[in-house]
Design an enzyme around this catalytic site. Sequence first.
Site, PDB file in Angstrom:
ATOM      1  N   ASP A  41       0.858  -1.187   0.000  1.00  0.00           N
ATOM      2  CA  ASP A  41       0.000   0.000   0.000  1.00  0.00           C
ATOM      3  C   ASP A  41       0.894   1.237   0.000  1.00  0.00           C
ATOM      4  OD1 ASP A  41      -2.091   1.740   0.167  1.00  0.00           O
ATOM      5  OD2 ASP A  41      -2.779   1.123   2.149  1.00  0.00           O
ATOM      6  N   ASP A  57      -3.062   2.629  -5.902  1.00  0.00           N
ATOM      7  CA  ASP A  57      -1.972   2.659  -4.921  1.00  0.00           C
ATOM      8  C   ASP A  57      -1.842   1.413  -4.055  1.00  0.00           C
ATOM      9  OD1 ASP A  57      -4.319   3.090  -3.569  1.00  0.00           O
ATOM     10  OD2 ASP A  57      -3.488   4.584  -2.193  1.00  0.00           O
ATOM     11  N   GLU A  58      -2.501   0.335  -4.397  1.00  0.00           N
ATOM     12  CA  GLU A  58      -2.328  -0.887  -3.603  1.00  0.00           C
ATOM     13  C   GLU A  58      -2.503  -2.127  -4.460  1.00  0.00           C
ATOM     14  OE1 GLU A  58      -5.329  -1.966  -0.692  1.00  0.00           O
ATOM     15  OE2 GLU A  58      -6.651  -0.394  -1.476  1.00  0.00           O
ATOM     16  N   CYS A  64     -30.524 -12.515  -3.233  1.00  0.00           N
ATOM     17  CA  CYS A  64     -31.110 -12.023  -4.483  1.00  0.00           C
ATOM     18  C   CYS A  64     -32.598 -12.304  -4.491  1.00  0.00           C
ATOM     19  CB  CYS A  64     -30.447 -12.688  -5.692  1.00  0.00           C
ATOM     20  SG  CYS A  64     -31.183 -12.196  -7.265  1.00  0.00           S
ATOM     21  N   CYS A 117     -33.538 -14.858  -7.764  1.00  0.00           N
ATOM     22  CA  CYS A 117     -33.189 -16.270  -7.882  1.00  0.00           C
ATOM     23  C   CYS A 117     -32.836 -16.906  -6.543  1.00  0.00           C
ATOM     24  CB  CYS A 117     -32.011 -16.450  -8.844  1.00  0.00           C
ATOM     25  SG  CYS A 117     -30.483 -15.684  -8.265  1.00  0.00           S
ATOM     26  N   HIS A 157     -23.527 -10.431 -10.778  1.00  0.00           N
ATOM     27  CA  HIS A 157     -24.817 -11.107 -10.624  1.00  0.00           C
ATOM     28  C   HIS A 157     -25.950 -10.239 -11.153  1.00  0.00           C
ATOM     29  CE1 HIS A 157     -27.301 -14.247  -8.770  1.00  0.00           C
ATOM     30  NE2 HIS A 157     -28.146 -13.279  -8.456  1.00  0.00           N
ATOM     31  N   HIS A 199     -28.541 -10.933 -14.460  1.00  0.00           N
ATOM     32  CA  HIS A 199     -29.999 -10.830 -14.546  1.00  0.00           C
ATOM     33  C   HIS A 199     -30.422  -9.829 -15.614  1.00  0.00           C
ATOM     34  CE1 HIS A 199     -31.171 -13.520 -11.431  1.00  0.00           C
ATOM     35  NE2 HIS A 199     -30.587 -12.852 -10.448  1.00  0.00           N
TER      36      HIS A 199
END
Length: 668
Positions: A110, A201-202, A587, A590, A605, A609
């Site tokens: 970091d 930055d990481e 969800c 589903c 996800h 859909h």
Amino acid sequence: MAAKNSDETAPSSSRPWQTYHTVFTNAKAGMEGVDKEKVQRIVYEMSKGSKYYENEARKEADMKVKIENMRSQYAKLTASDISHYQKVADKRILELETTRDLSRIWLHVDMDAFYAAVETLSDQSLKGKPMAVGGMSMISTANYEARKFGVRAAMPGFIARKLCPELIFVPVDFKKYTHYSDLTRKVFQRYDQNFMAASLDEAYLDITDVCSKRAITGAEVAEELRELVYVETGLTCSAGVAPNRLLAKVCSDINKPNGQFILPNERIAVVTFISSLPIRKIGGIGKVTENVLKEVFGISTCEEMLQKSGPLCALFSHSSAAFFLSVGLGLGGTDTPQAKFRKSISNERTFSATKDEALLYKKIVELAEMLSADMKKEGLSGRTLTLKLKTASFEVRTRAVTLQNYIYSSEDILKHASKLLKAELPISIRLMGLRMSHFREDHDGFLGDPTQKTLSSFFGPGDAKKVKADDNVTIGNDVDASCLAANKETGLALDNHELCCDLRDHSDTNQVLDHSSHTSSKYCMEMEESDKLPSNASEVKEIKTLSRLVGESSIGQRLQQDQFSNNAGSSSNYNKEFSLWVDDYKCSLCGAEIPPNFIEERQDHSDFHFAERLQEEESNNYNGNLTLKQRIVEKERIRSHGRGKKKQKIAPTPGKHLPIDVFFSKRT
């Protein structure tokens, strides 16, 4: 002395700032000796009565409601229930323990106050002086000299200036930061070709092979990498080495700035380290989650998650409970992620709230050019463009459109983004962002050439309607929007991902997120008065009328929102109480359970859909030409008619065959 005691025991009402906890009052590296109460008081006094203050008050109220609801559910658990769920928890803990992998060595690097450090490198006169990148509206980051006064990222500049009158502001320069980020990544590649960049930055690096081949320790690799980054860039960084990514990230923050911390690959070392670790140190356990765990279950350390494992399994979803138990055991990701293609690409910028349309269009031009440059760099072209706005009152809105053709040029992006913005005006905005998704893929699932034409450029839809190549695609008579964005500006809670469409039917960046904006599992239909209604506005009214009746039906469970728009896409409001995710993890379409810490997976996800909806509607012109009410009636009729009956083939009538060419229309 008596006066002092009286002052110390004064009720909190006389010191309201003591209960005012925002992102600005959370300590970051370099803020260890800051007078927290002084910071709280100044932040409270400077923000009271503002739109931000009102928004924070709303989120605080939502959090209290969530805590009370959870307490109520906890109180209803009987001794038998707790005993049952404790057995479930014990079994899960044993199962999770078998997955512990101590064979890998992960390093999280970091950069230290990255933006500020880059600016200091460019202007040595800033060295040793309190400085922040940003302006009076918002700060992107602050150097360690400024942090001693309580100044930190995501803080308005006017509050920062109150905390530190000598604070120097430097304007943001992302081209400069990207250049230095690329330099650091070239160093990272020397140790792990498949390193995971978490931001500019990481990054996460799997240094197992390097340690093995060169017969050196993780500590030596970290020291060498940090030195090499400094030689190549002139910037310092901090590192954490641990058996998994979750712990490596925690370790990298321990000896900031310009330091490192090594956690041995031994079970006893991991368990000891995690036992007293505050839960807020875990990436993604934010303000709301922390308060729920603390106020309801009395959990403040990671070890206590295991001690309260039974109630956690009883009141949280399987995935959320599994995450908490994994944290308590000190487990995290150890596998090397397989190369995968991104599902979306985006950028956003924060600025002083403004209603100036000319300035807003200038901002959207800049965003379109940046997004296009990023897409060209990665060879991407997409169909779904989403505009994200944050109003002066901190309300987050999105408006999206799905196009017929794949685009990547700044001209095309700007053309459609301008339409989306126009539909929201007039409005006072303080943040604007653009996101492209629904990328083209070839037959093997790989992203294709942005210039490659598709069949859709030669053939029109089945109803032989003429559609111009650059027109917005409509799904039947609808345009659906997938409203997907994560707000990291405050660091408190990411905005929920919502869908505005009739749908059917994976895992923080690494976190279980705050739940402040996810409060309801019911569905209803709402539209902003500012939304521009198209010619078929009668259908919108019809939706509103039907929503109450449809909401609890089987179809209503599939129907979340169905808004109509011809040119500007559909609009979504993050502050609505209705969302795709029920109880912030499940969800509603589903039933899949995905913790809110899995930002990218939840976006994927939702995209799934949305794409499923597009595919279904594009292949069903008959339903597309019906009104919402007619489609609902038709679906219910087919469902009821088909129960217990076999489908019968209809024999073709002589002379009634339709030639295949009627299903295709050559585009003119």
